[in-house]
Design a protein around this motif. Sequence first.
Motif, short mmCIF file in Angstrom:
data_model
loop_
_atom_site.label_atom_id
_atom_site.label_comp_id
_atom_site.label_asym_id
_atom_site.label_seq_id
_atom_site.Cartn_x
_atom_site.Cartn_y
_atom_site.Cartn_z
N SER A 1 0.85 -1.19 0.00
CA SER A 1 0.00 0.00 0.00
C SER A 1 0.88 1.24 0.00
N LEU A 2 1.68 1.40 -1.03
CA LEU A 2 2.84 2.28 -0.98
C LEU A 2 2.50 3.75 -0.84
N TRP A 3 1.42 4.21 -1.43
CA TRP A 3 1.00 5.60 -1.27
C TRP A 3 0.78 5.92 0.21
N ASP A 4 0.29 4.93 0.95
CA ASP A 4 -0.02 5.12 2.36
C ASP A 4 1.18 4.85 3.28
N GLN B 1 8.47 -8.70 -13.83
CA GLN B 1 7.28 -9.38 -14.36
C GLN B 1 6.32 -8.44 -15.06
N GLN B 2 6.25 -7.16 -14.63
CA GLN B 2 5.29 -6.24 -15.25
C GLN B 2 5.95 -5.04 -15.93
N GLY B 3 7.28 -4.92 -15.82
CA GLY B 3 7.99 -3.85 -16.51
C GLY B 3 8.03 -2.53 -15.78
N ARG B 4 7.58 -2.51 -14.51
CA ARG B 4 7.59 -1.29 -13.71
C ARG B 4 7.50 -1.69 -12.24
N LEU B 5 8.18 -0.93 -11.40
CA LEU B 5 8.09 -1.20 -9.97
C LEU B 5 6.64 -1.04 -9.49
N PRO B 6 6.26 -1.71 -8.41
CA PRO B 6 4.86 -1.67 -7.98
C PRO B 6 4.41 -0.28 -7.55
N VAL B 7 3.13 0.00 -7.80
CA VAL B 7 2.48 1.25 -7.39
C VAL B 7 1.60 0.98 -6.16
N TRP B 8 0.64 0.08 -6.31
CA TRP B 8 -0.21 -0.36 -5.19
C TRP B 8 -0.55 -1.81 -5.50
N HIS B 9 0.32 -2.70 -5.02
CA HIS B 9 0.26 -4.11 -5.41
C HIS B 9 -0.61 -4.88 -4.43
N LEU B 10 -1.62 -5.59 -4.96
CA LEU B 10 -2.62 -6.26 -4.12
C LEU B 10 -2.88 -7.67 -4.64
N TYR B 11 -2.50 -8.65 -3.86
CA TYR B 11 -2.76 -10.06 -4.17
C TYR B 11 -2.37 -10.43 -5.60
N SER C 1 -1.53 -8.59 -8.20
CA SER C 1 -1.82 -7.68 -9.31
C SER C 1 -1.60 -6.25 -8.85
N ASP C 2 -1.16 -5.40 -9.75
CA ASP C 2 -1.00 -3.99 -9.42
C ASP C 2 -2.30 -3.26 -9.73
N THR C 3 -2.81 -2.57 -8.74
CA THR C 3 -4.05 -1.82 -8.95
C THR C 3 -3.81 -0.54 -9.75
N ASN C 4 -2.53 -0.11 -9.84
CA ASN C 4 -2.19 1.17 -10.49
C ASN C 4 -2.95 2.32 -9.85
N GLU C 5 -3.21 2.18 -8.57
CA GLU C 5 -3.96 3.20 -7.83
C GLU C 5 -3.01 4.24 -7.28
N MET C 6 -3.44 5.47 -7.28
CA MET C 6 -2.69 6.60 -6.76
C MET C 6 -1.59 7.02 -7.73
N ILE C 7 -1.12 8.22 -7.50
CA ILE C 7 -0.14 8.82 -8.38
C ILE C 7 1.27 8.49 -7.91
N GLY C 8 2.21 8.65 -8.78
CA GLY C 8 3.59 8.40 -8.42
C GLY C 8 3.91 6.92 -8.31
N ILE C 9 5.20 6.61 -8.13
CA ILE C 9 5.67 5.24 -7.97
C ILE C 9 6.41 5.19 -6.64
N GLN C 10 5.65 5.01 -5.56
CA GLN C 10 6.22 5.18 -4.22
C GLN C 10 7.13 4.04 -3.78
N SER C 11 7.22 2.97 -4.56
CA SER C 11 8.23 1.96 -4.24
C SER C 11 9.63 2.51 -4.45
N VAL C 12 9.78 3.55 -5.30
CA VAL C 12 11.11 4.13 -5.55
C VAL C 12 11.70 4.75 -4.29
N PRO C 13 11.02 5.65 -3.58
CA PRO C 13 11.61 6.17 -2.33
C PRO C 13 11.79 5.11 -1.25
N VAL C 14 10.95 4.06 -1.26
CA VAL C 14 11.14 2.97 -0.29
C VAL C 14 12.47 2.28 -0.52
N ILE C 15 12.75 1.95 -1.79
CA ILE C 15 14.01 1.28 -2.11
C ILE C 15 15.19 2.21 -1.87
#
Length: 368
Positions: A241-244, A274-284, A286-300
């Motif tokens: 839930s990376l946005w959060d 597997q999907q060609g982009r770091l996760p945005v909001w990954h749920l079970y 699949s990526d929901t592509n929910e919310m703006i930005g790619i918040q896995s980047v600052p996490v890493i």
Amino acid sequence: DNPLSGYASYYSKSDETALPGYYGVVLKTHRTKVELTASDRVAFHRYTFPKNVEKYVMINLKDANGDDRPTDTFLEQVNDTTVSGYRCSSGWSKQQQIYFTAVFSEPIRLALFHDSIPVQGNVLQGIDVKGNVIVASDVEKLDVKVGISPVSMENAAANIRQEIADWNFERVVDETTAKWNAELSKLQVSITDTVAKRIFYTALYHAFIQPAMFNDCNKEYRGTDKNVYGDPGFTNYTVFSLWDTYRAAHPLYTLVQPERVPDFINSMLAIYEQQGRLPVWHLYGSDTNEMIGIQSVPVIADAILKNMKGFNYERAYQAMKASMMSDYKGLSYVTKLEYIPADKEKESVAKGLEYAIADWGVAQVARK
């Protein structure tokens, strides 16, 4: 006349117990006590029924919360104590697949339904499968072990054999409670205000229930591309839930759960491949592509800058760079114009802020 009606029940908060590792409630309408606990991949149910009444446990594979809707459901009675099935669905998260096996402590009979229409036999597939698990009227206590798997019903059964081989409900409660106590005691608060203390540890509990493990005991898992992968050398996770969580929760994990951080990031890097982009909001899976930005980047980036070990920094950097150079939700405007036009993308100001934070992280990693 509907054989599946009457499952709703009143209950009172005074008859409810909610603790890390255990939940209990009395269903007043049916005079039935329900108790739940779990290991990592197996739920353990206990039902205590009144004497000499009809007893049912319904498995409902049709209905769910929100906009989640089934695309394929399956239910089968394997033997006189075992039921297996799966539920594929789509909604906020696309192409979800979850498999299960349920083992009962008493002999059962499974009555199958297309929604509320009875169907003969012991196997049923469709988009609206439901099943009534029927036990003898003299059964007063029914235990159920439910293994789940992202891969197969067979793996779900193997998870049960691996994690809860016997029927000792109290032992599983004790073991799960001990695991939670070990995690929650990593931060100790000495205050006399018990309400504030309860709020603090409840919040910490909520912070620790995600990301969620998404593999089997044999380490197999289903990737974002829906292929099944063997043991990748790390524990695969989902529910990012990376946005959060990127601002506070993930930095907290680096401090109090550092052993899990490499698995989080290796899971993100596998998702990238597997999907060609770091996760945005990954749920079970699949990526929901929910919310703006790619918040896995600052996490890493945060983990690299804190010298967390257990993942490949160069591989992570290339994934961060490629994701930020993609066209995801306005990124192409940032690349070309260094801003996001408000008439081209919704929430362009907020997006600009999120991308600036992510770009800063990539730059810091590159500098490192």
